[in-house]
Motif scaffolding. Structure first.
Motif, PDB file in Angstrom:
ATOM      1  N   UNK A  80     -57.180 -24.304-103.545  1.00 32.55           N
ATOM      2  CA  UNK A  80     -55.966 -23.850-102.867  1.00 32.55           C
ATOM      3  C   UNK A  80     -56.125 -23.921-101.348  1.00 32.55           C
ATOM      4  N   UNK A  81     -57.311 -23.584-100.853  1.00 36.08           N
ATOM      5  CA  UNK A  81     -57.573 -23.712 -99.414  1.00 36.08           C
ATOM      6  C   UNK A  81     -57.462 -25.160 -98.967  1.00 36.08           C
ATOM      7  N   UNK A  82     -58.039 -26.069 -99.750  1.00 33.15           N
ATOM      8  CA  UNK A  82     -58.045 -27.493 -99.402  1.00 33.15           C
ATOM      9  C   UNK A  82     -56.637 -28.068 -99.364  1.00 33.15           C
ATOM     10  N   UNK A  83     -55.720 -27.485-100.127  1.00 31.78           N
ATOM     11  CA  UNK A  83     -54.346 -27.992-100.177  1.00 31.78           C
ATOM     12  C   UNK A  83     -53.512 -27.529 -98.983  1.00 31.78           C
ATOM     13  N   UNK A  84     -54.001 -26.553 -98.231  1.00 32.20           N
ATOM     14  CA  UNK A  84     -53.258 -26.028 -97.086  1.00 32.20           C
ATOM     15  C   UNK A  84     -53.602 -26.792 -95.814  1.00 32.20           C
ATOM     16  N   UNK A  85     -52.609 -26.899 -94.916  1.00 31.67           N
ATOM     17  CA  UNK A  85     -52.844 -27.565 -93.638  1.00 31.67           C
ATOM     18  C   UNK A  85     -53.918 -26.791 -92.866  1.00 31.67           C
ATOM     19  N   UNK A  86     -54.941 -27.490 -92.440  1.00 32.83           N
ATOM     20  CA  UNK A  86     -56.056 -26.873 -91.740  1.00 32.83           C
ATOM     21  C   UNK A  86     -57.224 -26.565 -92.656  1.00 32.83           C
ATOM     22  N   UNK A 128     -58.253 -28.700 -95.040  1.00 31.85           N
ATOM     23  CA  UNK A 128     -58.753 -29.958 -95.607  1.00 31.85           C
ATOM     24  C   UNK A 128     -60.267 -30.083 -95.533  1.00 31.85           C
ATOM     25  N   UNK A 129     -60.863 -29.452 -94.557  1.00 29.71           N
ATOM     26  CA  UNK A 129     -62.319 -29.526 -94.391  1.00 29.71           C
ATOM     27  C   UNK A 129     -63.056 -28.990 -95.613  1.00 29.71           C
ATOM     28  N   UNK A 130     -62.422 -28.121 -96.370  1.00 28.06           N
ATOM     29  CA  UNK A 130     -63.096 -27.520 -97.529  1.00 28.06           C
ATOM     30  C   UNK A 130     -63.282 -28.512 -98.674  1.00 28.06           C
ATOM     31  N   UNK A 131     -62.565 -29.622 -98.654  1.00 25.84           N
ATOM     32  CA  UNK A 131     -62.696 -30.613 -99.730  1.00 25.84           C
ATOM     33  C   UNK A 131     -64.131 -31.121 -99.857  1.00 25.84           C
ATOM     34  N   UNK A 132     -64.794 -31.304 -98.735  1.00 29.37           N
ATOM     35  CA  UNK A 132     -66.152 -31.850 -98.740  1.00 29.37           C
ATOM     36  C   UNK A 132     -67.228 -30.778 -98.567  1.00 29.37           C
ATOM     37  N   UNK A 133     -66.839 -29.518 -98.668  1.00 26.78           N
ATOM     38  CA  UNK A 133     -67.787 -28.416 -98.518  1.00 26.78           C
ATOM     39  C   UNK A 133     -67.999 -27.755 -99.879  1.00 26.78           C
ATOM     40  N   UNK A 134     -69.197 -27.250-100.086  1.00 24.87           N
ATOM     41  CA  UNK A 134     -69.466 -26.566-101.353  1.00 24.87           C
ATOM     42  C   UNK A 134     -68.749 -25.212-101.371  1.00 24.87           C
ATOM     43  N   UNK A 135     -68.507 -24.720-102.561  1.00 27.58           N
ATOM     44  CA  UNK A 135     -67.888 -23.403-102.706  1.00 27.58           C
ATOM     45  C   UNK A 135     -68.762 -22.345-102.045  1.00 27.58           C
ATOM     46  N   UNK A 136     -70.070 -22.462-102.217  1.00 29.40           N
ATOM     47  CA  UNK A 136     -70.994 -21.499-101.610  1.00 29.40           C
ATOM     48  C   UNK A 136     -70.891 -21.479-100.096  1.00 29.40           C
ATOM     49  N   UNK A 137     -70.743 -22.650 -99.486  1.00 34.11           N
ATOM     50  CA  UNK A 137     -70.627 -22.728 -98.033  1.00 34.11           C
ATOM     51  C   UNK A 137     -69.341 -22.055 -97.565  1.00 34.11           C
ATOM     52  N   UNK A 138     -68.237 -22.346 -98.239  1.00 36.29           N
ATOM     53  CA  UNK A 138     -66.941 -21.762 -97.863  1.00 36.29           C
ATOM     54  C   UNK A 138     -66.985 -20.248 -98.013  1.00 36.29           C
ATOM     55  N   UNK A 139     -67.530 -19.773 -99.123  1.00 35.15           N
ATOM     56  CA  UNK A 139     -67.621 -18.325 -99.363  1.00 35.15           C
ATOM     57  C   UNK A 139     -68.562 -17.665 -98.342  1.00 35.15           C
ATOM     58  N   UNK A 140     -69.647 -18.328 -97.994  1.00 38.03           N
ATOM     59  CA  UNK A 140     -70.570 -17.788 -96.992  1.00 38.03           C
ATOM     60  C   UNK A 140     -69.877 -17.651 -95.637  1.00 38.03           C
ATOM     61  N   UNK A 141     -69.114 -18.668 -95.248  1.00 46.52           N
ATOM     62  CA  UNK A 141     -68.353 -18.567 -93.998  1.00 46.52           C
ATOM     63  C   UNK A 141     -67.380 -17.400 -94.062  1.00 46.52           C
TER      64      UNK A 141
END
Length: 127
Positions: free
Chosen positions: A30-36, A38-51
């Motif tokens: 859902x994050x990847x589908x929102x404008x801004x 898109x960077x999450x598409x190539x990031x692991x779930x763990x990285x996104x959650x850690x941020x």
């Protein structure tokens, strides 16, 4: 200037809270589908959650140490850490050609720099 620094910390804390909640609790797809996001598409779930968790900690670190008078030096330390986070965000959004987000992150970086300078310097909480 003290009031200005509190306002800057409050604004940055609100930004960190909103970003932290979204990255921690909203599914990556859902994050990847929102404008801004898109960077999450190539990031692991763990990285996104850690941020996300780091942003939640930043929201706390920008306000509570000074408000509770428990290790208030953590406010400028948190703001300095936010500067590093914003440099990474600016690079990431710049690589994706998202200049609006680069400018927005530069504004957040400037707020964090103001807090860092003010709270380590002439308007520190220790004096």
């Amino acid at each position: 200037m003290n009031v200005t620094l509190w306002i800057a910390a409050g604004l940055l804390g609100a930004v960190a809270l909103a970003g932290g909640i979204s990255k921690t609790f909203i599914p990556k797809a859902r994050l990847a589908a929102q404008h801004g996001g898109e960077w999450t598409q190539n990031a692991s779930i763990g990285f996104v959650k850690t941020l996300g968790v780091l942003e939640l900690l930043a929201a706390v670190g920008l306000i509570l140490p000074a408000a509770l008078d428990i290790a208030p030096v953590m406010v400028p330390v948190t703001a300095a850490s936010w500067i590093a986070l914003m440099v990474g965000a600016m690079i990431t959004h710049g690589r994706l050609g998202q200049s609006k987000f680069v400018v927005l992150n530069a504004f957040y970086l400037a707020l964090a720099a103001l807090i860092t300078w003010g709270r380590f310097g002439p308007w520190s909480f220790d004096g």
